[in-house]
Design a protein around this motif. Structure first.
Motif, short mmCIF file in Angstrom:
data_model
loop_
_atom_site.label_atom_id
_atom_site.label_comp_id
_atom_site.label_asym_id
_atom_site.label_seq_id
_atom_site.Cartn_x
_atom_site.Cartn_y
_atom_site.Cartn_z
N LYS A 26 0.85 -1.18 0.00
CA LYS A 26 0.00 0.00 0.00
C LYS A 26 0.89 1.24 0.00
O LYS A 26 1.91 1.29 0.67
N ASN A 27 0.48 2.25 -0.78
CA ASN A 27 1.25 3.48 -0.94
C ASN A 27 2.65 3.20 -1.50
O ASN A 27 3.63 3.81 -1.09
N SER A 28 2.72 2.32 -2.47
CA SER A 28 4.00 1.96 -3.08
C SER A 28 4.36 2.96 -4.18
O SER A 28 3.63 3.90 -4.46
N VAL A 29 5.48 2.74 -4.80
CA VAL A 29 5.96 3.62 -5.86
C VAL A 29 4.97 3.67 -7.03
O VAL A 29 4.65 4.76 -7.51
N PRO A 30 4.44 2.55 -7.52
CA PRO A 30 3.44 2.65 -8.60
C PRO A 30 2.19 3.44 -8.19
O PRO A 30 1.63 4.19 -8.99
#
Length: 95
Positions: A26-30
């Motif tokens: 969750k809330n990753s780079v992508p």
């Protein structure tokens, strides 16, 4: 000797978990890149709407100030003419 390898193993596992969360969690780079693009699109839409609002404000101010703009609108949108004027309609030539 075993204790040094155990600490290294634990640190590598933690590093792997943190990398997984960075790229796939969750809330990753992508997710960040998708939100960044969405914000850019929304900003563009807001700019367009602000420009439209400014044009509408200018129209409102023209309508409040003078009769010339009211007359222009009546001529263009309603096809009205003044008393004593002659209306000429020019049609394109037929082929």
């Amino acid at each position: 000797m075993w204790r040094d390898n155990w600490v290294t193993f634990v640190l590598l596992v933690l590093l792997g978990l943190l990398q997984y969360r960075l790229w796939f969690g969750k809330n990753s780079v992508p997710d960040y890149l998708a939100l960044k693009q969405e914000v850019q699109q929304q900003s563009q839409q807001n700019d367009n709407l602000a420009q439209r609002n400014n044009l509408l404000k200018a129209d409102i101010s023209d309508l409040k100030i003078g009769l010339e703009s009211i007359e222009e609108r009546a001529r263009n949108e309603l096809g009205l003419i003044k008393q004593g004027e002659t209306f000429y309609r020019i049609l394109p030539a037929e082929n």
